[in-house]
Design a protein around this motif. Structure first.
Motif, short mmCIF file in Angstrom:
data_model
loop_
_atom_site.label_atom_id
_atom_site.label_comp_id
_atom_site.label_asym_id
_atom_site.label_seq_id
_atom_site.Cartn_x
_atom_site.Cartn_y
_atom_site.Cartn_z
N CYS A 1 -2.71 -8.81 -11.15
CA CYS A 1 -2.97 -8.80 -9.71
C CYS A 1 -4.00 -9.88 -9.41
O CYS A 1 -5.16 -9.76 -9.79
CB CYS A 1 -3.48 -7.44 -9.27
SG CYS A 1 -4.04 -7.40 -7.55
N ARG B 1 3.69 7.33 -2.63
CA ARG B 1 2.91 6.42 -3.44
C ARG B 1 1.75 7.20 -4.08
O ARG B 1 1.06 7.96 -3.41
CB ARG B 1 2.37 5.30 -2.56
CG ARG B 1 1.85 4.11 -3.31
CD ARG B 1 1.59 2.93 -2.38
NE ARG B 1 2.81 2.48 -1.72
CZ ARG B 1 2.86 1.36 -0.98
NH1 ARG B 1 1.78 0.63 -0.80
NH2 ARG B 1 3.99 1.02 -0.41
N TYR C 1 1.96 -1.22 -7.13
CA TYR C 1 1.23 -1.96 -6.11
C TYR C 1 -0.23 -2.16 -6.52
O TYR C 1 -0.85 -1.24 -7.04
CB TYR C 1 1.25 -1.20 -4.78
CG TYR C 1 2.61 -1.05 -4.16
CD1 TYR C 1 3.41 0.05 -4.46
CD2 TYR C 1 3.11 -2.02 -3.29
CE1 TYR C 1 4.67 0.20 -3.90
CE2 TYR C 1 4.36 -1.88 -2.72
CZ TYR C 1 5.13 -0.77 -3.03
OH TYR C 1 6.37 -0.63 -2.47
N CYS C 2 -0.73 -3.32 -6.21
CA CYS C 2 -2.14 -3.61 -6.36
C CYS C 2 -2.80 -3.43 -5.00
O CYS C 2 -2.21 -3.78 -3.97
CB CYS C 2 -2.34 -5.04 -6.86
SG CYS C 2 -4.04 -5.56 -6.96
N ALA C 3 -4.01 -2.89 -4.99
CA ALA C 3 -4.70 -2.66 -3.73
C ALA C 3 -6.18 -2.97 -3.90
O ALA C 3 -6.72 -2.85 -5.00
CB ALA C 3 -4.52 -1.22 -3.28
N ARG D 1 -10.18 -2.47 -2.08
CA ARG D 1 -10.95 -1.60 -1.20
C ARG D 1 -12.34 -2.18 -0.99
O ARG D 1 -12.98 -2.64 -1.95
CB ARG D 1 -11.04 -0.22 -1.86
CG ARG D 1 -12.05 0.73 -1.33
CD ARG D 1 -11.91 2.08 -2.01
NE ARG D 1 -13.10 2.88 -1.87
CZ ARG D 1 -13.42 3.55 -0.78
NH1 ARG D 1 -12.65 3.54 0.27
NH2 ARG D 1 -14.54 4.25 -0.74
N VAL E 1 -4.13 6.43 -0.73
CA VAL E 1 -3.63 5.21 -0.13
C VAL E 1 -4.46 4.79 1.07
O VAL E 1 -4.79 3.61 1.24
CB VAL E 1 -2.15 5.39 0.27
CG1 VAL E 1 -1.67 4.22 1.11
CG2 VAL E 1 -1.28 5.57 -0.97
N TYR F 1 -7.62 2.36 0.86
CA TYR F 1 -7.53 0.97 0.42
C TYR F 1 -7.13 0.09 1.61
O TYR F 1 -6.28 0.45 2.41
CB TYR F 1 -6.53 0.83 -0.73
CG TYR F 1 -7.12 1.32 -2.03
CD1 TYR F 1 -7.20 2.68 -2.30
CD2 TYR F 1 -7.64 0.43 -2.97
CE1 TYR F 1 -7.77 3.15 -3.48
CE2 TYR F 1 -8.20 0.89 -4.16
CZ TYR F 1 -8.26 2.25 -4.39
OH TYR F 1 -8.83 2.70 -5.55
N ASP F 2 -7.78 -1.08 1.67
CA ASP F 2 -7.66 -1.92 2.85
C ASP F 2 -6.59 -3.00 2.73
O ASP F 2 -6.05 -3.45 3.74
CB ASP F 2 -9.02 -2.58 3.13
CG ASP F 2 -10.14 -1.56 3.23
OD1 ASP F 2 -11.03 -1.58 2.35
OD2 ASP F 2 -10.11 -0.76 4.17
N TYR F 3 -6.34 -3.45 1.52
CA TYR F 3 -5.44 -4.58 1.31
C TYR F 3 -4.44 -4.23 0.22
O TYR F 3 -4.81 -3.65 -0.81
CB TYR F 3 -6.23 -5.84 0.92
CG TYR F 3 -7.37 -6.14 1.85
CD1 TYR F 3 -8.67 -5.80 1.51
CD2 TYR F 3 -7.14 -6.76 3.08
CE1 TYR F 3 -9.72 -6.05 2.38
CE2 TYR F 3 -8.18 -7.03 3.94
CZ TYR F 3 -9.48 -6.67 3.59
OH TYR F 3 -10.50 -6.92 4.45
N TRP F 4 -3.20 -4.64 0.46
CA TRP F 4 -2.10 -4.29 -0.45
C TRP F 4 -1.23 -5.49 -0.77
O TRP F 4 -1.03 -6.36 0.08
CB TRP F 4 -1.22 -3.21 0.19
CG TRP F 4 -1.90 -1.89 0.32
CD1 TRP F 4 -2.73 -1.49 1.33
CD2 TRP F 4 -1.84 -0.82 -0.62
NE1 TRP F 4 -3.18 -0.21 1.08
CE2 TRP F 4 -2.65 0.22 -0.11
CE3 TRP F 4 -1.19 -0.62 -1.83
CZ2 TRP F 4 -2.81 1.44 -0.78
CZ3 TRP F 4 -1.35 0.58 -2.49
CH2 TRP F 4 -2.15 1.60 -1.96
#
Length: 124
Positions: free
Chosen positions: A22, A45, A95-97, A99, A108, A111-114
């Motif tokens: 990632c 998820r 998925y990478c996320a 925060r 889920v 976390y701010d970005y995916w």
């Protein structure tokens, strides 16, 4: 803004290993926790593992503990998920996320970005 891009998925057999990557870019100084989630067909998820910049600590879901290892190369702004002893039930889109909060989170919504996800398929 932070962008994260996953790579490394594929088709493997049960018992095999796979490493996901990632890569993070953008305002990464605001990111304190990065995590991996997965989503199987017809399921929600779910949390897999997370890495925290404070102390480099890690946290794992019980279902992957002892088989998966999360790590990070700070120079490359890249996080890895080493997956060993893969099972058919590990099949999912991973998925990478990222925060901004400084504490571990397993939901889920925290976390701010995916990223867009990468498919992992484990055949029996």
């Amino acid at each position: 803004q932070v962008q994260v891009v996953e790579s490394g998925g594929g088709l493997v057999q049960a018992g095999d290993s796979l490493r996901l990557s990632c890569a993070a870019s953008g305002r990464t100084l605001n990111v304190y926790v990065m995590g991996w989630f997965r989503q199987a067909p017809g399921k929600e998820r779910e949390f897999v593992a997370a890495w925290r910049s404070v102390g480099g600590s890690t946290y794992y879901a019980d279902s992957v503990k002892g088989r998966f290892t999360i790590s990070r190369d700070n120079a490359k702004n890249t996080m890895y998920l080493q997956m060993n002893s893969l099972k058919p039930e590990d099949t999912a889109v991973y998925y990478c996320a990222a925060r901004s909060g400084s504490y571990f989170a397993t939901t889920v919504a925290n976390y701010d970005y995916w990223g867009q996800g990468t498919q992992v398929t484990v055949s029996s």
